[in-house]
Scaffold this motif. Structure first.
Motif, PDB file in Angstrom:
ATOM      1  N   GLN A 195      19.201   5.584 -31.479  1.00 29.51           N
ATOM      2  CA  GLN A 195      20.494   5.148 -30.494  1.00 29.51           C
ATOM      3  C   GLN A 195      21.048   6.587 -29.701  1.00 29.51           C
ATOM      4  O   GLN A 195      20.798   7.651 -30.487  1.00 29.51           O
ATOM      5  N   LEU A 196      21.186   6.454 -28.829  1.00 32.90           N
ATOM      6  CA  LEU A 196      21.906   7.496 -27.795  1.00 32.90           C
ATOM      7  C   LEU A 196      23.220   8.015 -28.477  1.00 32.90           C
ATOM      8  O   LEU A 196      24.011   7.275 -28.916  1.00 32.90           O
ATOM      9  N   GLY A 197      23.010   9.383 -28.697  1.00 31.82           N
ATOM     10  CA  GLY A 197      24.362   9.983 -29.051  1.00 31.82           C
ATOM     11  C   GLY A 197      24.332  10.142 -30.769  1.00 31.82           C
ATOM     12  O   GLY A 197      25.145  10.824 -31.175  1.00 31.82           O
TER      13      GLY A 197
END
Length: 319
Positions: free
Chosen positions: A260-262
């Protein structure tokens, strides 16, 4: 298989990048000729040498060096092919051999299916010159007739039976063998020994990718395994996503690892599965998105994926 390779290049272009390097792919194949040929075709479709670094023999004007590049493909010695527990099912441990004989080959369910079709099998057996009272023999005949029928080799052209029987016989055998395999792949011991080694390999690849480590020659972006329909069936069954249908030629299971992004510190990873079984959309490869049972969505958190696959992974083959 070449077209599947082209799909891999197109679908994962951003991830794979523009280097087209043979060092970013780990290719492992069964020692069977058709498996080695299949993975070579897939690699040819996915990795044409578009950059000068990987092109060869260009000065001679030959076209091959700008359209194809060699790849290392790891496999087993041909004389030990059935010892390849990762990509073959021919080598049964004692417990699996017992389950294969008692729970499948000689099981009441299989014998009942054969008995129910005695008239059909006796008539067909006399035509082909084989006694058809064993699920393995019946499956081998089905495989042969299916291939011949798909290549428009019709037995009716040789006065072996009426033309109306060409498709009817193949369909009948496919129906029977589908029922045989549903019994076979539902057995927990066979599911574990048949699909477990490849599930373990996939899990190890995922863990090493997340940890930034590797037990292989390089840190790879792409792992390819060229195997047989029976092994793919066991793998799908071990993951509890098999649809009970016979595996068509050239079928592929695609396992994606996402983050997931971040997300940081090894968090936020999830697994996504796709299954390609000749699902064509305008003559393009169009795999099905699969949902693992007991996962909240098609994006299965990696810890949940480990938990769901743990029951089919084992360390000691002889036990």
């Amino acid at each position: 298989m070449y077209r599947i390779g082209q799909f891999v290049r197109q679908a994962y272009a951003d991830y794979l990048g523009s280097q087209y390097s043979p060092r970013e792919v780990y290719a492992r194949s069964s020692a069977a000729d058709r498996c080695l040929e299949s993975v070579q075709l897939l690699l040819a479709g996915a990795y044409p040498p578009t950059t000068a670094k990987w092109q060869w023999n260009i000065s001679t004007g030959a076209q091959l060096g700008s359209n194809w590049q060699p790849f290392p493909i790891y496999t087993y010695p041909a004389e030990l092919i059935d010892n390849d527990t990762l990509l073959r099912v021919g080598h049964y441990c004692p417990k699996a051999k017992e389950a294969y004989n008692n729970n499948y080959l000689k099981s009441n369910r299989v014998m009942s299916l054969i008995k129910k079709e005695t008239e059909f099998l006796d008539k067909l057996g006399k035509t082909v010159g084989r006694q058809l009272n064993d699920p393995v023999v019946i499956d081998n005949l089905r495989d042969t007739l299916t291939i011949e029928y798909s290549r428009k080799y019709f037995w009716s052209n040789h006065s072996m039976w009426p033309s109306s029987d060409d498709k009817a016989i193949v369909d009948k055998l496919n129906e029977m063998v589908s029922k045989f395999k549903k019994i076979k792949y539902s057995d927990q011991v066979l599911k574990k020994t048949g699909g477990g080694p490849l599930v373990k390999e996939l899990v190890n690849n995922i863990k090493e990718s997340i940890n930034g480590t590797t037990s292989k020659p390089y840190n790879y972006k792409l792992y390819l395994y060229s195997t047989h329909d029976i092994k793919l069936s066991f793998l799908l069954s071990a993951l509890n996503v098999w649809n009970d249908l016979l595996i068509p030629f050239g079928s592929s299971l695609i396992v994606e690892l996402h983050q997931q992004l971040g997300a940081i510190n090894g968090k936020g990873y999830f697994v996504r599965l796709y299954y390609y079984n000749e699902t064509l959309d305008d003559n393009k490869v169009c795999p099905y998105l699969l949902k693992l049972p007991n996962c909240t969505s098609v994006d299965c958190p990696v810890d949940q994926f480990y938990s769901l696959t743990n029951s089919v992974i084992f360390n000691d083959w002889n036990r």
